[in-house]
Write an enzyme that holds these catalytic residues in place. Structure first.
Site, PDB file in Angstrom:
ATOM      1  N   GLU A  19      -1.999  -7.120   7.436  1.00 55.73           N
ATOM      2  CA  GLU A  19      -0.673  -6.955   8.017  1.00 55.73           C
ATOM      3  C   GLU A  19      -0.541  -7.800   9.281  1.00 55.73           C
ATOM      4  O   GLU A  19      -1.537  -8.246   9.856  1.00 55.73           O
ATOM      5  CB  GLU A  19      -0.438  -5.470   8.343  1.00 55.73           C
ATOM      6  CG  GLU A  19       0.935  -5.145   8.937  1.00 55.73           C
ATOM      7  CD  GLU A  19       2.092  -5.489   8.022  1.00 55.73           C
ATOM      8  OE1 GLU A  19       2.310  -6.705   7.794  1.00 55.73           O
ATOM      9  OE2 GLU A  19       2.801  -4.566   7.568  1.00 55.73           O
ATOM     10  N   HIS A  35       0.825  -1.214   0.000  1.00 57.86           N
ATOM     11  CA  HIS A  35       0.000   0.000   0.000  1.00 57.86           C
ATOM     12  C   HIS A  35       0.857   1.262   0.000  1.00 57.86           C
ATOM     13  O   HIS A  35       2.031   1.253   0.376  1.00 57.86           O
ATOM     14  CB  HIS A  35      -0.915   0.005   1.221  1.00 57.86           C
ATOM     15  CG  HIS A  35      -0.154   0.027   2.526  1.00 57.86           C
ATOM     16  ND1 HIS A  35       0.407   1.175   3.049  1.00 57.86           N
ATOM     17  CD2 HIS A  35       0.152  -0.963   3.393  1.00 57.86           C
ATOM     18  CE1 HIS A  35       1.017   0.898   4.187  1.00 57.86           C
ATOM     19  NE2 HIS A  35       0.884  -0.397   4.420  1.00 57.86           N
TER      20      HIS A  35
END
Length: 376
Positions: free
Chosen positions: A216, A112
């Site tokens: 994550e 990202h």
């Protein structure tokens, strides 16, 4: 590249069964173990001599190495095709030629763009971020629980989008056939800004699927808690959710973090799921630095760090070991970290935090909270 040449010869033999052209097959992974190998020699990112600290995939044709393939004489005798066209034909030939226990996929794994949590960690320093600031909802200027992208992060997405527009039109890079995203807002935003407006083939639309285990590493910090399914759906109505995706985050705890062993275990589960149930060859995964690192370990790829907005491709060979039961091991899944209950006196890289005299270190911190913000 002798191994690759021998492999092609074997897979093109008359005894091979093969998958349909452009496909890589499906398996029932519930009753088998899958072994992954990164087939090196095709991308600069799988070369140990490549410096990941300053590598930019948008300036290097995604890292695709300028080389020949064993299928070039058949596919491109007049030498008119692009590097990506020749590589795509080679990969499709591998899948076409091999047995039903083997498949090849090309993964485009993107990190990202910069989020507000990244900016905050840079501002406060990693030790102070880990032991105090990251436990909060945010500060007076920004919120980093399930962080949004900064303006710099959005600019990184625009850069990626421009790369893909050029690569599709000029380099003939294969458009992904399947798109997957982490359930955290920063990753979904990155995928949307990168791929959402591309001129894609009708049979390869941008229709991403959200998978819980692509998130994550689940730390005690609030940036790793995802928003509700309802909130996410309101932001990204075109995204689909995998079966069983829960309304609220049932994994993030706030008082304990996921161990690296546990992250690798769930990473193996999600990759097994993708390789078993998605017969497409060209796969896009938008996720996080820690999660992509875990992907690379499971895929037996060399370590390759990614800065925000960067990406790494990999040619993966997967073998379904149908007669071998998956190994079972007992691991520690969660652990607490020492934290401060007030801003630390010092934050020294490699040494950690020194809590103030009025702030005791704790395992875990229970008072490091900011003004409550509505949960999403």
């Amino acid at each position: 590249m002798l191994v690759a040449s021998v492999l092609v010869t074997l897979c093109l033999s008359s005894t091979c069964l093969g998958w349909g052209w452009g496909k890589s097959g499906k398996w029932d992974h519930k009753h088998s173990a899958i072994n992954y190998t990164t087939v090196a020699g095709f991308f600069q990112q799988d070369d140990p001599d490549t410096d990941s600290s300053n590598f930019d995939y948008t300036k290097t044709n995604y890292g695709l190495i300028n080389r020949s393939y064993p299928t070039d004489s058949e596919f491109d005798p007049s030498k008119e095709k692009t590097q990506w066209e020749r590589f795509a034909y080679y990969v499709d030939t591998l899948n076409r030629g091999c047995d039903k226990n083997t498949q090849y996929k090309v993964l485009f794994m993107g990190r990202h763009g910069e989020g507000y949590h990244n900016a905050a960690e840079s501002y406060y320093g990693t030790p102070a971020w880990n032991c105090y600031w990251g436990l909060l909802e945010g500060n007076v200027t920004s919120v980093w629980r399930d962080a949004q992208l900064t303006e710099a992060g959005k600019a990184q997405c625009t850069k990626s989008n421009s790369f893909w527009k050029h690569a599709l039109a000029a380099e003939k890079i294969p458009a992904p056939q399947s798109y997957y995203s982490s359930p955290l807002v920063r990753s979904a935003t990155t995928a949307n800004l990168t791929f959402g407006d591309l001129d894609l083939p009708a049979e390869r639309p941008f229709a991403p699927t959200v998978k819980e285990y692509l998130r994550e590493g689940i730390s005690m910090r609030t940036c790793d808690e995802r928003s509700s399914k309802t909130y996410f759906q309101g932001l990204f109505p075109a995204f689909k959710f995998e079966d069983g995706f829960t309304e609220d985050d049932e994994l993030w705890k706030g008082y304990e973090g996921e161990t690296s062993e546990a992250q690798l275990k769930r990473t193996k589960i999600v990759l097994d799921d993708i390789f078993s149930n998605d017969d497409n060859t060209w796969i896009s995964i938008t996720s996080h630095s820690g999660q992509i690192n875990a992907n690379l370990k499971v895929l037996n790829h060399i370590a390759f760090s990614l800065s925000t907005g960067q990406a790494i491709p990999a040619l993966i060979k997967a073998v379904d070991l149908r007669d071998i039961d998956p190994a079972t091991t007992t691991i520690q899944s969660w652990t607490a970290e020492a934290t401060c209950t007030a801003p630390p006196i010092t934050s020294i890289s490699g040494q950690g935090c020194v809590c103030s005299s009025v702030s005791s270190a704790s395992l875990p911190a229970t008072t490091a909270t900011a003004t409550p913000i509505q949960r999403r």
